[in-house]
Design a protein around this motif. Structure first.
Motif, PDB file in Angstrom:
ATOM      1  N   LEU A  96       0.831  -1.192   0.000  1.00  0.00           N
ATOM      2  CA  LEU A  96       0.000   0.000   0.000  1.00  0.00           C
ATOM      3  C   LEU A  96       0.870   1.247   0.000  1.00  0.00           C
ATOM      4  CD1 LEU A  96      -2.842   1.062   0.059  1.00  0.00           C
ATOM      5  CD2 LEU A  96      -2.765   1.008   2.544  1.00  0.00           C
TER       6      LEU A  96
ATOM      7  N   ALA B 155       2.337   2.051  -3.319  1.00  0.00           N
ATOM      8  CA  ALA B 155       1.297   2.547  -4.220  1.00  0.00           C
ATOM      9  C   ALA B 155       0.960   3.994  -3.889  1.00  0.00           C
ATOM     10  CB  ALA B 155       0.046   1.688  -4.123  1.00  0.00           C
TER      11      ALA B 155
ATOM     12  N   ARG C  31       3.435   6.358  -5.232  1.00  0.00           N
ATOM     13  CA  ARG C  31       3.317   6.571  -6.680  1.00  0.00           C
ATOM     14  C   ARG C  31       1.987   7.230  -7.056  1.00  0.00           C
ATOM     15  NH1 ARG C  31       5.432   1.201  -6.538  1.00  0.00           N
ATOM     16  NH2 ARG C  31       7.542   1.075  -7.381  1.00  0.00           N
ATOM     17  N   TYR C  32       1.125   7.336  -6.092  1.00  0.00           N
ATOM     18  CA  TYR C  32      -0.223   7.863  -6.363  1.00  0.00           C
ATOM     19  C   TYR C  32      -0.131   9.332  -6.782  1.00  0.00           C
ATOM     20  CZ  TYR C  32      -5.173   8.914  -5.447  1.00  0.00           C
ATOM     21  OH  TYR C  32      -6.486   9.293  -5.549  1.00  0.00           O
ATOM     22  N   PRO C  33      -0.551   9.655  -8.005  1.00  0.00           N
ATOM     23  CA  PRO C  33      -0.365  11.030  -8.469  1.00  0.00           C
ATOM     24  C   PRO C  33      -1.309  12.029  -7.815  1.00  0.00           C
ATOM     25  CG  PRO C  33      -1.550   9.734 -10.110  1.00  0.00           C
ATOM     26  CD  PRO C  33      -1.214   8.799  -8.993  1.00  0.00           C
ATOM     27  N   GLY C  34      -2.397  11.506  -7.251  1.00  0.00           N
ATOM     28  CA  GLY C  34      -3.427  12.384  -6.695  1.00  0.00           C
ATOM     29  C   GLY C  34      -2.920  13.320  -5.606  1.00  0.00           C
ATOM     30  N   PHE C  35      -1.971  12.864  -4.809  1.00  0.00           N
ATOM     31  CA  PHE C  35      -1.489  13.716  -3.720  1.00  0.00           C
ATOM     32  C   PHE C  35      -0.822  14.974  -4.268  1.00  0.00           C
ATOM     33  CE2 PHE C  35      -1.179   9.579  -1.173  1.00  0.00           C
ATOM     34  CZ  PHE C  35      -2.425   9.779  -0.600  1.00  0.00           C
TER      35      PHE C  35
ATOM     36  N   PHE D 242       0.053  18.097  -2.240  1.00  0.00           N
ATOM     37  CA  PHE D 242       0.826  17.409  -1.212  1.00  0.00           C
ATOM     38  C   PHE D 242       2.060  16.755  -1.827  1.00  0.00           C
ATOM     39  CE2 PHE D 242      -3.526  17.623   0.199  1.00  0.00           C
ATOM     40  CZ  PHE D 242      -3.383  18.097   1.486  1.00  0.00           C
TER      41      PHE D 242
ATOM     42  N   GLU E 125      -1.088  16.255  -7.213  1.00  0.00           N
ATOM     43  CA  GLU E 125      -2.095  17.070  -7.900  1.00  0.00           C
ATOM     44  C   GLU E 125      -2.839  17.984  -6.936  1.00  0.00           C
ATOM     45  OE1 GLU E 125      -4.779  14.444  -9.963  1.00  0.00           O
ATOM     46  OE2 GLU E 125      -3.152  13.656 -11.210  1.00  0.00           O
ATOM     47  N   ARG E 126      -3.035  17.503  -5.740  1.00  0.00           N
ATOM     48  CA  ARG E 126      -3.817  18.275  -4.781  1.00  0.00           C
ATOM     49  C   ARG E 126      -2.959  19.080  -3.819  1.00  0.00           C
ATOM     50  NH1 ARG E 126      -8.213  19.485  -6.332  1.00  0.00           N
ATOM     51  NH2 ARG E 126      -8.893  19.818  -4.222  1.00  0.00           N
TER      52      ARG E 126
END
Lengths: 213, 213
Positions: free
Chosen positions: B92, B95, B98-102, B107, B104-105
């Motif tokens: 987890l 992942a 590598r999660y691009p969402g952070f 962080f 983008e927002r």
DNA sequence: TAAAGTTAATGAAAATTTTCATAAAATGAA
DNA sequence: TTCATTTTATGAAAATTTTCATTAACTTTA
């Protein structure tokens, strides 16, 4: 039976967690106070939540751990295993596929879907990645009721529509787009960055103003 | 300023999401009705939530999209970037790295920690994995206020204690153990299997009883 | 310009959720 | 046994949250 508030349902799961853990540690009985304490709640609230489903506590003694566990598991539909489909095997999706917590808690991810030709046919753990074209076929054949959605937000709505048409009743949605369907379908929107954002509100405002939080 | 209910904070983030999206689509104005509709809420509730922070709507017209966005971003502390530490680079954790969402927002995960010698020293994206022995040193040197915790539940409490002592103020906890600290610290517990479990309650009970859900 | 229609702001009402208070049952100690 | 203590169950009270109703401001149309 009275209507169960949504907040109660969320707490029940947490109670179950705690009860199971305490059972492992050999506790034969648990009081509302102990359960409440572990979650920072009011014992009265715990009793009220449990009382929605009948009276299974003993005055002066508390709740019998095993009985409480069994009852909660039954209430939550967790006395059996659930078969789950995962849609979108990107970073997050493949981590979720490998996440041991689901299996531990009674959820078997038995199939996964992706659009990428590079991924289709590959195996992750026990699960073979299938083409998203086969969603309807496999979901219906396997009679799967729950799906985990970890796809880009642009595709979220279209794919969830398809899932529900194929027989899915509940979706755990990790795509950062709020999905909503009416009864009898259920969606739980889990937006990871959203969680970080709610943290910053408090970090930013604590202390400065008299927001009593 | 009046106390802001926690439920309001959670909704504000969702409003912001919607407002940003609508701005991208060229909407210069948004009404409470539109915002509410997108989330299945009552427009009055949206107005009330926004009114906690002053009056920035125009009667007969709605809210100016850009101004509303800026105000919400400021309220939420999202008008600047946040530096984040990630602890536990398992399935987890990596992942999430590598999660691009952070990013983008707003962080930036700028450091990661793990105990495993095989992982320490490795690079994932822009982040080098450090030994957990260095938590205190790096957190304090880099002045990081937010941590993401993705470690086994057994270690959760000990590690979070250390994080808070090192200067962390808010934790996003993915370990399946409920963590709780008092003011001024903030923990957001995100238990992935718990979400699935709350789905099954409804799947199991819907239709059978008159639980009006 | 006037009239009709929208929409935000706001205080009141309603609904929901949580906390409290009391009673009853069980336990343990004297 | 008796009495003090603990703890659940439950109806009432309090607090919180949501919805409603009214008013005022702005927009659009005629």
């Amino acid at each position: 039976m009275k209507r169960i508030p949504e907040v109660t349902v969320e707490r029940l799961i947490k109670y179950l967690r705690f009860v199971e853990e305490m059972e492992k540690e050999g506790m034969r009985n648990l009081t509302a106070k102990q359960i409440a304490g572990s979650l920072g709640l009011n014992p009265h609230l715990v009793r009220k939540d449990l009382a929605y489903f009948g009276q299974f506590g003993k005055r002066g003694k508390g709740y019998q751990t095993e009985k409480l566990k069994e009852t909660l598991r039954k209430i939550m539909g967790l006395d059996k295993r659930w078969r789950v489909a995962l849609v979108g095997v990107g970073n997050l999706g493949s981590a979720l596929l490998r996440y041991p917590g689901f299996k531990e808690r009674g959820f078997d991810v038995i199939c996964a879907f992706d659009t990428s030709p590079q991924k289709i046919g590959k195996q992750i753990g026990a699960v073979k990645i299938e083409s998203m074209d086969k969603i309807e076929e496999i979901i219906s054949k396997e009679n799967i009721k729950i799906a985990i959605l970890s796809i880009p937000k642009e595709a979220a709505e279209e794919v969830s529509d398809r899932l529900l048409k194929a027989g899915i009743m509940g979706i755990l949605n990790f795509a950062p787009r709020h999905l909503q369907y009416s009864y009898p379908f259920r969606v739980l929107n889990v937006d990871l960055s959203l969680y970080l954002e709610s943290l910053t509100f408090y970090l930013e405002n604590d202390g400065k103003k008299n927001l009593s939080m």
